[in-house]
Design an enzyme around this catalytic site. Sequence first.
Site, PDB file in Angstrom:
ATOM      1  N   GLU A 113      60.069 -34.713  -2.502  1.00  0.00           N
ATOM      2  CA  GLU A 113      59.988 -34.817  -3.960  1.00  0.00           C
ATOM      3  C   GLU A 113      60.100 -33.423  -4.556  1.00  0.00           C
ATOM      4  O   GLU A 113      60.430 -32.468  -3.865  1.00  0.00           O
ATOM      5  CB  GLU A 113      58.707 -35.541  -4.398  1.00  0.00           C
ATOM      6  CG  GLU A 113      57.478 -35.285  -3.561  1.00  0.00           C
ATOM      7  CD  GLU A 113      56.879 -33.893  -3.718  1.00  0.00           C
ATOM      8  OE1 GLU A 113      56.056 -33.699  -4.638  1.00  0.00           O
ATOM      9  OE2 GLU A 113      57.238 -32.993  -2.909  1.00  0.00           O
ATOM     10  N   GLU A 145      58.782 -30.404  -2.907  1.00  0.00           N
ATOM     11  CA  GLU A 145      59.476 -30.048  -1.665  1.00  0.00           C
ATOM     12  C   GLU A 145      58.588 -30.114  -0.425  1.00  0.00           C
ATOM     13  O   GLU A 145      58.789 -29.365   0.521  1.00  0.00           O
ATOM     14  CB  GLU A 145      60.098 -28.652  -1.789  1.00  0.00           C
ATOM     15  CG  GLU A 145      61.014 -28.517  -2.988  1.00  0.00           C
ATOM     16  CD  GLU A 145      61.794 -27.221  -2.999  1.00  0.00           C
ATOM     17  OE1 GLU A 145      63.006 -27.270  -2.748  1.00  0.00           O
ATOM     18  OE2 GLU A 145      61.182 -26.167  -3.254  1.00  0.00           O
TER      19      GLU A 145
END
Length: 824
Positions: free
Chosen positions: A463, A466
């Site tokens: 997401e 990271e």
Amino acid sequence: MAKPKQATSSDSAAAEDAAAPPRDGLGIPPALVEGPAAFGAPGAPPTWAHGSKQAVGTCLSRESPVWFTVAEGILTECYYPRVDLANTRDLQFILAGDGMDQFFEERRDTLAKVELGDPRALVWKVTTTERQGRFQITKRILTDPGRPAVVLRCQIRGGDGQAAPAGLRPYVLLAPHVADRGGGNSARLMEIGKRTVLVARRHDTFVALACSLPLTEASAGFVGASDGWTDLARNRHLTWHFASADGGNVALVAGLEGDVATPFSLALGFGRNAAHAIAHACAAADADFARVEDEYVRSWHRYCDRLLDLSRASGDEGRLYYLSAMVLRAHEDRENPGAHTASLAVPWGENQGDDNRAGYHLVWPRDLYHAATARLAAGDAPGALRTLHYLGRTQRADGSWPQNFWVFGEPYWHGLQLDEIAFPILLAWQLRKAQALDWNPYPSLIAPAAYRIAKVGPVTQQERWEENSGYSPSTLAAAIAALVCAADFADADRDPEAGRYFREVADYWAQHVEDWTYTTSGGPDGRAQYYERIAATLADAPAHLGRAVVQLANRTGGQGELPESAVIDGGFLELVRYGIRRPDDPHILHSIEAYDRAARVETPRGPSWHRYTFDGYGEKADGRPYDGTGIGRAWPLLTGERAHYALAAGEDPTALRAAMEAFVTAGGMIPEQVWDEPDMPERGLYFGRPSGSAAPLVWAHAEYVKLLRSMVDGAVFDCPEPARRRYGDRHGRLSPVVIWKHNHKIREVAPQDVLRIEVYAPASLHWSDDGWDTVHHDPMEPRGRGVWSFDFTKGSLAGTGLDFTFWWNDREAWEGVNYRITGR
């Protein structure tokens, strides 16, 4: 001074040094200075400069592909010939006097004041004053528009403000980190005519330091062993005079001869050989500074004059707005137009070495989208369009982009993030809305990206922070909006089948966001309701929230495992930002309440928010730099995101905008993080002020610019209208399709659902709806760009369920696994 010698072809370094100087050079070949080589190779382990920059700058001419930064009152990383390639650690003055036994380092022993020399140009005035008022150094810093050089117009005066400081000898100290590394550098003294120049190199990149005053007592050495700082700190004058230091972490030093109380110029010149670098440095140091500054400033004025005036929405008469617009423009590369790095900084650089040579000077498609849409919001449509073209050049064959990459396209990290595939589509839609497109990006960019999103999602490998895979509200918001916008492009390009497919996938995901990401068992008491930061797939089924765990990186003591229902972030606000949910949706309102309770920080400069609860990306509890573990701090860009939500909800975002304006560094850079604890002066950390992470953060400046545009418009600037019309302005189901695929194996189907089985190679579906008593074998239909599917009509599987497997046409082989979906 050691005796110079002419460079000869027998010396490999000298052979390159002797290359012809450029046309604006002095026409005299440089000479190596003879003398002893420094001892102590390779020197101390190299580190970068402090990550919180007070200033950044560059000119706008192609003749000068050079960028500079300022931190702690001194020049820090300079970039050449690309915006992602650093070549220095820092450049500073040292004042020493052996008769008075005094030693002053500009970075440590002065107080710095950093201010724009012009409100609409990135020319900086930096004043460093010794803490007891013994001397003051002033510098005006810019780049020479006519050549690759950084120029500092300097004065060094005593406490009386008139003459040079009595009893103190000024020296200039250069710490090169050529071609993105502090190790493996070589330094040497050179002369051109009777002028001493300090030169550093690594591979085919050279940095030269020249001065309009004579440089004397020069020396090259290895940091921590034989460098000028070590010598001056011990002896208060230079006792070492080394002509070279090859293969390590090096530094160069020289004394200044002449009247330093009268303005003089220092220049760093860059080139592919020593002759070019020296010629650029000497020409820049000798140039009429007023003329150079005038040309530099006029180019920035021309740029700012073309922007929309959004200052009426600001709280400072537009000062931070124009600075932010220039910061965004300054992060664009020359060789690769449209490419922007995330920041001209290495977070906590003083604690980072060559193993983190990239820092934030890489391209992230997410940050790039925000930079481009902010430039569009400010009226710079050509700049945003260059970014879309650049994204077209760097897109991979499968329709995606790397997690991050160097400006010429080489991947650095290799994660796959769905929102980074979605954002280029949203940028294209914004440009089309602004009537700024000069090409049709649908066939080559948008369609491949949209199909990639549809194939990979709804679960993302990473997401936006990271770190984790799963169902992410923020990622889903961007992906759904991108699919709907892609469908609009498909319709315009007479590709209705693709448009229908994109909308069906988007509808399916939009209708199940809460099923996948909303918990009713969150918070410390297990009863809070909100969107989770990330939700696991739970063995390929939609998440039944509250039962799964999430591994959190960066936490002190190593990785931490927590119930995913305990972790909340502000990513759900993207559901409103991109039109997927109304701002008054009950799920959003419950989440706002929980998010504020868990992640909001009230600072003396206004409210801000943590990335997510239990975050570990930030300084440690005692203020030491992040080194892989720490405690997450508050992010100003999240204040901007919350302000955008307030605007969408009909609330006044003024206080949040004012907080963003207050969070800046001394020079006006919006940081990645601000310190969110009581002051720690001994570490330079103050409640509500920038921490040591990274400043400026391009994403944060972009968020501020877009917030001002949104406030002027009275609506969220980058909300894609097709998504808002389809979801935010409607209620109920838009499409009954639910999708099974190998990376998203749903386990049950409702009577009102149209079940779609989807694969990405030619196949036949082998299936039964009565426990294999009756068997069907049907070819799966192609849906374009590597998608094949088979649909079951609404209600056809109610109460019976479905057993199935696949025959793969190309391989002429069975799947070898049977699957089952239960009917409700």
